[in-house]
Write an enzyme that holds these catalytic residues in place. Structure first.
Site, PDB file in Angstrom:
ATOM      1  CB  SER A  45      -0.950   0.009   1.205  1.00 17.07           C
ATOM      2  OG  SER A  45      -0.227   0.007   2.421  1.00 17.07           O
ATOM      3  CG  HIS A  46       2.116   3.268   2.478  1.00 15.49           C
ATOM      4  ND1 HIS A  46       1.102   2.462   2.941  1.00 15.49           N
ATOM      5  CD2 HIS A  46       1.709   4.539   2.709  1.00 15.49           C
ATOM      6  CE1 HIS A  46       0.127   3.205   3.449  1.00 15.49           C
ATOM      7  NE2 HIS A  46       0.470   4.470   3.322  1.00 15.49           N
ATOM      8  CG  HIS A 118       3.080  12.399   5.859  1.00 19.55           C
ATOM      9  ND1 HIS A 118       3.023  11.028   5.764  1.00 19.55           N
ATOM     10  CD2 HIS A 118       4.045  12.670   6.770  1.00 19.55           C
ATOM     11  CE1 HIS A 118       3.920  10.508   6.586  1.00 19.55           C
ATOM     12  NE2 HIS A 118       4.553  11.471   7.201  1.00 19.55           N
ATOM     13  CG  PHE A 119       3.249   9.916  -0.188  1.00 15.90           C
ATOM     14  CD1 PHE A 119       3.874   8.701  -0.378  1.00 15.90           C
ATOM     15  CD2 PHE A 119       3.948  11.077  -0.453  1.00 15.90           C
ATOM     16  CE1 PHE A 119       5.180   8.642  -0.842  1.00 15.90           C
ATOM     17  CE2 PHE A 119       5.260  11.025  -0.912  1.00 15.90           C
ATOM     18  CZ  PHE A 119       5.862   9.805  -1.106  1.00 15.90           C
ATOM     19  CG  LEU A 122       4.630   7.117   9.999  1.00  9.86           C
ATOM     20  CD1 LEU A 122       3.969   7.497  11.324  1.00  9.86           C
ATOM     21  CD2 LEU A 122       5.232   8.349   9.343  1.00  9.86           C
ATOM     22  CG  ASP A 176       4.465   2.177  10.398  1.00  8.11           C
ATOM     23  OD1 ASP A 176       3.600   2.929  10.881  1.00  8.11           O
ATOM     24  OD2 ASP A 176       4.955   2.334   9.253  1.00  8.11           O
ATOM     25  CG  ASP A 186      -4.009  -3.134   2.536  1.00  7.52           C
ATOM     26  OD1 ASP A 186      -4.204  -3.899   1.583  1.00  7.52           O
ATOM     27  OD2 ASP A 186      -3.134  -3.315   3.396  1.00  7.52           O
ATOM     28  CG  HIS A 227     -12.937   1.520  23.701  1.00  2.27           C
ATOM     29  ND1 HIS A 227     -13.337   0.207  23.535  1.00  2.27           N
ATOM     30  CD2 HIS A 227     -12.147   1.530  24.799  1.00  2.27           C
ATOM     31  CE1 HIS A 227     -12.819  -0.530  24.501  1.00  2.27           C
ATOM     32  NE2 HIS A 227     -12.099   0.257  25.284  1.00  2.27           N
ATOM     33  CE  LYS A 228      -9.142  -2.115  24.940  1.00  4.57           C
ATOM     34  NZ  LYS A 228      -8.637  -3.431  25.327  1.00  4.57           N
ATOM     35  N   PRO A 304       6.438  -7.949  15.367  1.00  4.56           N
ATOM     36  CG  PRO A 304       5.986  -5.877  16.364  1.00  4.56           C
ATOM     37  CD  PRO A 304       6.214  -7.313  16.691  1.00  4.56           C
ATOM     38  NE  ARG A 308       8.297  -3.177   8.190  1.00  2.02           N
ATOM     39  CZ  ARG A 308       9.507  -2.662   8.419  1.00  2.02           C
ATOM     40  NH1 ARG A 308      10.321  -2.414   7.416  1.00  2.02           N
ATOM     41  NH2 ARG A 308       9.901  -2.388   9.654  1.00  2.02           N
TER      42      ARG A 308
HETATM   43  P1  NDP Z   1      -0.599  -3.676   9.083  1.00  5.10           P
HETATM   44  O1  NDP Z   1      -1.851  -3.953   9.827  1.00  5.10           O
HETATM   45  O2  NDP Z   1      -0.337  -4.416   7.834  1.00  5.10           O
HETATM   46  O3  NDP Z   1       0.671  -3.927  10.044  1.00  5.10           O
HETATM   47  C1  NDP Z   1       0.805  -3.235  11.221  1.00  5.10           C
HETATM   48  C2  NDP Z   1       1.983  -3.695  12.026  1.00  5.10           C
HETATM   49  O4  NDP Z   1       1.648  -4.917  12.665  1.00  5.10           O
HETATM   50  C3  NDP Z   1       3.254  -3.975  11.233  1.00  5.10           C
HETATM   51  O5  NDP Z   1       4.354  -3.573  11.986  1.00  5.10           O
HETATM   52  C4  NDP Z   1       3.193  -5.484  11.051  1.00  5.10           C
HETATM   53  O6  NDP Z   1       4.455  -6.093  10.812  1.00  5.10           O
HETATM   54  C5  NDP Z   1       2.612  -5.922  12.364  1.00  5.10           C
HETATM   55  N1  NDP Z   1       1.927  -7.211  12.287  1.00  5.10           N
HETATM   56  C6  NDP Z   1       1.021  -7.619  11.364  1.00  5.10           C
HETATM   57  N2  NDP Z   1       0.606  -8.877  11.652  1.00  5.10           N
HETATM   58  C7  NDP Z   1       1.280  -9.264  12.766  1.00  5.10           C
HETATM   59  C8  NDP Z   1       1.295 -10.456  13.538  1.00  5.10           C
HETATM   60  N3  NDP Z   1       0.539 -11.508  13.232  1.00  5.10           N
HETATM   61  N4  NDP Z   1       2.119 -10.509  14.609  1.00  5.10           N
HETATM   62  C9  NDP Z   1       2.911  -9.453  14.928  1.00  5.10           C
HETATM   63  N5  NDP Z   1       2.945  -8.304  14.229  1.00  5.10           N
HETATM   64  C10 NDP Z   1       2.122  -8.206  13.166  1.00  5.10           C
HETATM   65  O7  NDP Z   1      -0.446  -2.126   8.810  1.00  5.10           O
HETATM   66  P2  NDP Z   1      -1.503  -0.966   8.515  1.00  5.10           P
HETATM   67  O8  NDP Z   1      -2.401  -1.333   7.389  1.00  5.10           O
HETATM   68  O9  NDP Z   1      -2.156  -0.545   9.765  1.00  5.10           O
HETATM   69  O10 NDP Z   1      -0.484   0.189   8.036  1.00  5.10           O
HETATM   70  C11 NDP Z   1       0.327  -0.048   6.874  1.00  5.10           C
HETATM   71  C12 NDP Z   1       1.224   1.121   6.633  1.00  5.10           C
HETATM   72  O11 NDP Z   1       0.491   2.246   6.252  1.00  5.10           O
HETATM   73  C13 NDP Z   1       2.090   1.567   7.814  1.00  5.10           C
HETATM   74  O12 NDP Z   1       3.449   1.467   7.398  1.00  5.10           O
HETATM   75  C14 NDP Z   1       1.717   3.018   8.040  1.00  5.10           C
HETATM   76  O13 NDP Z   1       2.784   3.897   8.377  1.00  5.10           O
HETATM   77  C15 NDP Z   1       1.146   3.397   6.697  1.00  5.10           C
HETATM   78  N6  NDP Z   1       0.195   4.498   6.844  1.00  5.10           N
HETATM   79  C16 NDP Z   1       0.602   5.763   6.551  1.00  5.10           C
HETATM   80  C17 NDP Z   1      -0.265   6.813   6.732  1.00  5.10           C
HETATM   81  C18 NDP Z   1       0.166   8.210   6.508  1.00  5.10           C
HETATM   82  O14 NDP Z   1      -0.592   9.104   6.836  1.00  5.10           O
HETATM   83  N7  NDP Z   1       1.315   8.472   5.998  1.00  5.10           N
HETATM   84  C19 NDP Z   1      -1.630   6.605   7.193  1.00  5.10           C
HETATM   85  C20 NDP Z   1      -1.939   5.232   7.513  1.00  5.10           C
HETATM   86  C21 NDP Z   1      -1.053   4.227   7.321  1.00  5.10           C
HETATM   87  P3  NDP Z   1       4.791  -6.679   9.329  1.00  5.10           P
HETATM   88  O15 NDP Z   1       4.936  -5.469   8.435  1.00  5.10           O
HETATM   89  O16 NDP Z   1       6.050  -7.453   9.502  1.00  5.10           O
HETATM   90  O17 NDP Z   1       3.621  -7.544   8.931  1.00  5.10           O
HETATM   91  O1  PYC Z   2      -2.933   4.426   3.576  1.00  2.00           O
HETATM   92  O2  PYC Z   2      -4.175   5.448   5.064  1.00  2.00           O
HETATM   93  C1  PYC Z   2      -3.268   5.435   4.233  1.00  2.00           C
HETATM   94  C2  PYC Z   2      -2.513   6.676   3.991  1.00  2.00           C
HETATM   95  C3  PYC Z   2      -2.908   7.940   4.226  1.00  2.00           C
HETATM   96  C4  PYC Z   2      -1.865   8.767   3.847  1.00  2.00           C
HETATM   97  C5  PYC Z   2      -0.877   7.972   3.388  1.00  2.00           C
HETATM   98  N1  PYC Z   2      -1.279   6.698   3.493  1.00  2.00           N
END
Ligand code: NDP
Ligand code: PYC
Length: 335
Positions: A45-46, A118-119, A122, A176, A186, A227-228, A304, A308
């Site tokens: 997704s990024h 920002h896209f 982190l 992250d 996603d 809520h968390k 976590p 990756r």
């Molecule tokens: P995920 O739910 O895919 O993963 C979240 C974290 O949980 C990762 O560190 C992942 O590690 C870990 N994880 C996943 N499954 C397990 C497991 N079974 N056991 C232990 N750890 C686990 O991520 P999100 O969809 O929530 O976010 C994806 C990305 O989007 C992030 O990098 C975030 O920074 C980015 N993002 C950026 C935004 C922005 O504004 N710039 C906004 C929102 C999101 P692993 O990667 O190894 O699976």
């Molecule tokens: O995937 O939610 C997201 C996102 C927002 C900004 C950058 N990525």
């Protein structure tokens, strides 16, 4: 159907697309590096998918493609980097050495990046903090796409929270995640591929849980953990919005005014120096942390970022697989 690209090819493609659309070489290089790293680590997704959004935002004319970040020292422990409406990543690069220096001298330091588009994920940023031997935390708002737990109207952004802890041998401990049930990127990828989504990710415009990715994008995303996640999302609006004097996700959405550019807001990064906190007990402190990680992995649970880091090793050896349809859309940006 996918095509295999080496990491050099991914980097070259990203750089070509970004410079073709007018980004200065400094911004293009900072962005290409992070997008290539995300593709390498199979953070779909990024990764290169973000090139579509980068170019769309540039075409909307809101992003300054050659903004030069400027630095202000707010105190011994706080540095501010003004992105001047450029993308965030060059500002992060500019401010990182100052954040590290302040953390080493003060024990704890903060960096506020302001007025940035920002896209990106982190984890590259907290990994860079951990590479300096520091503990890192990063967070930012986005656009208001996410309903608070118990509500049905978007208030929060997808508000990511990232953490890294340096380890004596090997990769840091890093997590992250979006504080929404999933990153919006996603859901967009599911929509592109016509795939259904789990029904706890979002509600439709009528407030009903939906498995239709397009309906989810029009409705409201859900927080993770009810809520968390909602409370953490609110904390990020406060710390990386109100506290640093920059936009909340709702304000970022209003600033966008319907053009569909990347969110524009601030970001907050914190760095802790374990050597300052632990003094003579530094080695012992890091070893105690290793005991914690062992208690997790020793029973078959995974850390976590383990997925990756495994993807990273694979990609460094064999390159990455990218869907042909996505590559065609990206290459079309070069014409
Ligand atoms: P995920 O739910 O895919 O993963 C979240 C974290 O949980 C990762 O560190 C992942 O590690 C870990 N994880 C996943 N499954 C397990 C497991 N079974 N056991 C232990 N750890 C686990 O991520 P999100 O969809 O929530 O976010 C994806 C990305 O989007 C992030 O990098 C975030 O920074 C980015 N993002 C950026 C935004 C922005 O504004 N710039 C906004 C929102 C999101 P692993 O990667 O190894 O699976
Ligand atoms: O995937 O939610 C997201 C996102 C927002 C900004 C950058 N990525």
């Amino acid at each position: 159907m996918t095509e295999c690209l080496s990491l050099d090819e991914v980097h070259h493609l990203a750089l070509s697309v970004l410079t073709h659309h007018g980004l200065s070489s400094a911004h293009a290089e900072a962005i290409a590096q992070v997008i290539t790293s995300a593709q390498r680590d199979e953070c779909h997704s990024h990764g290169v998918y973000r090139l579509l959004g980068c170019v769309r935002s540039l075409r909307q004319g809101k992003v300054d493609p050659s903004a030069t970040p400027s630095v202000r020292h707010l105190s011994a422990g706080v540095v501010e980097v003004d992105a001047h409406y450029g993308y965030s990543l060059l500002s992060f690069q500019t401010g990182l050495p100052l954040l590290v220096e302040k953390a080493r001298s003060q024990g704890l330091a903060a960096m506020a990046i302001k007025r940035c588009f920002h896209f990106s994920a982190l984890w590259p940023e907290v990994e860079a903090i951990a590479a300096a031997g520091l503990v890192g935390i990063a967070m930012n708002p986005s656009h208001s796409w996410v309903a608070p737990a118990g509500g049905s109207k978007p208030v929060f952004g997808t508000n990511p929270l990232a953490f890294a802890w340096p380890r004596p041998n090997g990769n840091p401990f890093v997590f992250d995640f979006a504080t929404s049930a999933i990153a919006r990127g996603d859901i967009e990828l599911h929509a592109r591929q016509g795939l259904a989504i789990p029904d706890h990710w979002a509600i439709d415009v009528d407030g009903q849980p939906t498995t239709d990715a397009n309906a989810a994008l029009k409705g409201a995303m859900q927080t993770f953990g009810g809520h968390k996640g909602s409370a953490l999302a609110a904390m990020i609006e406060l710390l990386a919005g109100a506290l640093i004097g920059d936009l909340t996700s709702a304000e970022s959405m209003a600033f966008d005014d319907g053009v569909g550019a990347a969110p524009c807001h601030g970001e907050l990064l914190l760095a802790f120096d374990p050597k300052v906190f632990l003094g003579d007990s530094y080695e012992q402190g890091l070893q105690r942390a290793e005991g914690l990680f062992e208690a997790i992995t020793g029973q078959g649970a995974r850390l976590p970022s383990q997925r990756r880091f495994e993807a990273r090793e694979r990609s460094l050896k064999s390159g990455v697989q990218i869907p042909k349809v996505l590559l065609a859309d990206i290459r079309a940006l070069l014409s």
